[in-house]
Write an enzyme that holds these catalytic residues in place. Structure first.
Site, PDB file in Angstrom:
ATOM      1  CG  HIS A 200      43.402  45.659  31.453  1.00  0.00           C
ATOM      2  ND1 HIS A 200      42.411  45.504  32.406  1.00  0.00           N
ATOM      3  CD2 HIS A 200      42.775  45.593  30.252  1.00  0.00           C
ATOM      4  CE1 HIS A 200      41.242  45.367  31.804  1.00  0.00           C
ATOM      5  NE2 HIS A 200      41.432  45.414  30.503  1.00  0.00           N
TER       6      HIS A 200
ATOM      7  CD  GLU B 237      44.222  46.449  35.226  1.00  0.00           C
ATOM      8  OE1 GLU B 237      43.992  45.232  35.371  1.00  0.00           O
ATOM      9  OE2 GLU B 237      43.352  47.290  34.914  1.00  0.00           O
TER      10      GLU B 237
ATOM     11  CG  HIS C 129      42.495  42.009  35.355  1.00  0.00           C
ATOM     12  ND1 HIS C 129      42.091  42.860  34.352  1.00  0.00           N
ATOM     13  CD2 HIS C 129      42.447  40.763  34.829  1.00  0.00           C
ATOM     14  CE1 HIS C 129      41.802  42.159  33.263  1.00  0.00           C
ATOM     15  NE2 HIS C 129      42.007  40.886  33.533  1.00  0.00           N
TER      16      HIS C 129
ATOM     17  CD  GLU D 168      40.219  43.714  38.914  1.00  0.00           C
ATOM     18  OE1 GLU D 168      41.248  44.420  39.011  1.00  0.00           O
ATOM     19  OE2 GLU D 168      39.546  43.636  37.871  1.00  0.00           O
TER      20      GLU D 168
END
Length: 441
Positions: A90, A93, A220, A310
């Site tokens: 992404h 990110e 991410h 994440e």
């Protein structure tokens, strides 16, 4: 605060890492041209253990560069596992992108300094690092800067397609096969799949086809948690409710996620970004169901086990916090990479000691097989325990071994498959009789 920083610095010294405050002060965000210069600078510093190659181009024509670390760059060495890190899928990110640049610099510098842990890792592993899968989206996000970056601007590629919703949906086929006792690995791709994905996705899939990756992580941002497959719920009819979707290797994936979480400075504490994840890990579908994601695709289409990391509450954190984030993630990045050396590995041979590629390696009680590479070597991640392992290949008799896996490095298990006897035509039929069957079972 100072106590925490002193603890981190003490940990660095105890690990024998040649980290300095001067180096930490060089942390910055890298636009595309700066990213390319940084990668080539690292390759120039460590030319004998690195190689740069491109897996393709983005929609706007930017190269998707990979930096490889190996004692023999560009060569798959038999019995040496392939590992990959992917960042910036992404575009907005961005922490993973910067962490992978720092990891690359770190591996180079520590190797040159003689760090035994890093030297052994590079000698025994072929490491592939793709800092940015979505360079076009990153440029859109970076043009706004950290202060004004939104939740969605730059997330997708230049066509505004979310690349983590762009892989062929193999979960649906897998879940159907579970009910019909069908194929449990290497799901077939749908017709015309190449026309259904974005150039960046296509490049990554081709990359997976060309390298027999064993383990991977996808970096991410937007939360702090280690997320493991499956991402897609088995029951899509349940709306507004999260349901756990376990893979046949659920216990291994939980171990992999915990490896990263507990080696991370604060992920394992659970409370981050206003959310709580026990031990800092979560099953993807249990969090929220996601279709056509990359980590599920890795598991269902290749031999590769991938989790999604994440890593930050702020998708585009300011440069001032990058050094702290690096210190928080450095040990986790190295520890996770080392997990590629667990379980079993070996070669599959025929009776004449010829290596057999594309042989299936199955483990009793785990309904997910892996295959040997073109050179006959295979890698199967497993937790400590005793297993019944079978190798099979078309045209050969299967072979089964009982193997005990320990907590240390992978156990080497060579498998020999016997060639089946070729059927002969019945003696009572002449070779060219009209009653001669056209083929034999």
């Amino acid at each position: 605060m100072w106590l925490g920083w002193n603890f981190v610095l003490l940990g660095a010294l105890l690990l024998g890492l040649n980290w300095t405050l001067a180096w930490a002060s060089n942390f910055q965000h890298h636009r595309y041209e700066e990213l390319v210069r940084a990668l080539f600078a690292i390759q120039s510093e460590c030319p004998y253990i690195t190689r740069i190659y491109s897996i393709g181009r983005s929609v706007e024509g930017r190269q998707l560069y990979v930096l490889e670390f190996s004692d023999n760059p560009g060569i798959h060495e038999t019995m040496e596992p392939e590992f990959k890190y992917v960042g910036n899928m992404h575009g907005n990110e961005v922490l993973g992108r910067e962490l992978l640049i720092q990891l690359s610099q770190f591996l180079c510098e520590e190797y040159r300094a003689g760090n035994q842990r890093i030297t052994r890792l590079i000698h025994d592993t072929r490491i592939h690092i793709l800092p940015s899968m979505n360079p076009d989206g990153y440029e859109v996000a970076a043009s706004q800067g950290p202060e004004f970056n939104g939740y969605l601007v730059g997330r997708g590629n230049s066509r505004e397609v979310d690349l983590n919703r762009n892989f062929p949906d193999l979960n649906t086929l897998k879940y159907y096969f579970e009910k019909t006792n069908g194929q449990n690995h290497h799901m077939p791709l749908p017709d015309n799949w190449e026309q259904q994905v974005e150039p960046e996705t296509l490049a990554v899939i081709k990359w997976m086809q060309n390298y027999n990756f064993v383990l991977s992580a996808n970096l991410h941002g937007g939360a702090v948690v280690a997320n493991y497959p499956f991402d897609k719920s088995r029951d899509s009819r349940i709306r507004g409710k999260s349901t756990y979707a376990a893979t046949p290797d659920d216990n291994i994936f939980k171990m992999l996620a915990r490896t990263y979480s507990y080696a991370h400075s604060w992920m394992h504490k659970g409370w981050n970004c206003g959310d709580f994840f026990d031990e800092g890990i979560t099953n993807g579908a249990s969090w929220y169901s996601l279709s056509k994601g990359m980590q599920d695709f890795n598991y269902l289409y290749t031999n590769c086990f991938e989790i999604t990391l994440e890593l930050s509450c702020d998708k585009f954190p300011p440069a001032s916090v990058l050094s702290r984030e690096w210190l928080g993630n450095r040990e986790a990045l190295v520890s996770y990479l080392e997990q590629v050396h667990h379980g079993i590995k070996g070669m599959v041979y025929d009776n004449n000691n010829n290596p057999i590629g594309n042989a299936e390696i199955s483990v009793a009680g785990i309904n997910h097989d892996v295959t040997s590479g073109v050179g006959g070597d295979y890698f199967r991640l497993l937790l400590p325990g005793t297993y019944s392992v079978t190798a099979s290949a078309s045209g050969y008799l299967p072979s089964t071994r009982i193997v005990t896996v320990g907590p240390a490095e992978a156990i080497e298990v060579r498998m020999f498959v016997g060639q089946k006897n070729q059927p002969k035509p019945p003696h009572h039929l002449p070779p060219h009789s009209s009653n001669h069957p056209s083929s034999y079972p």
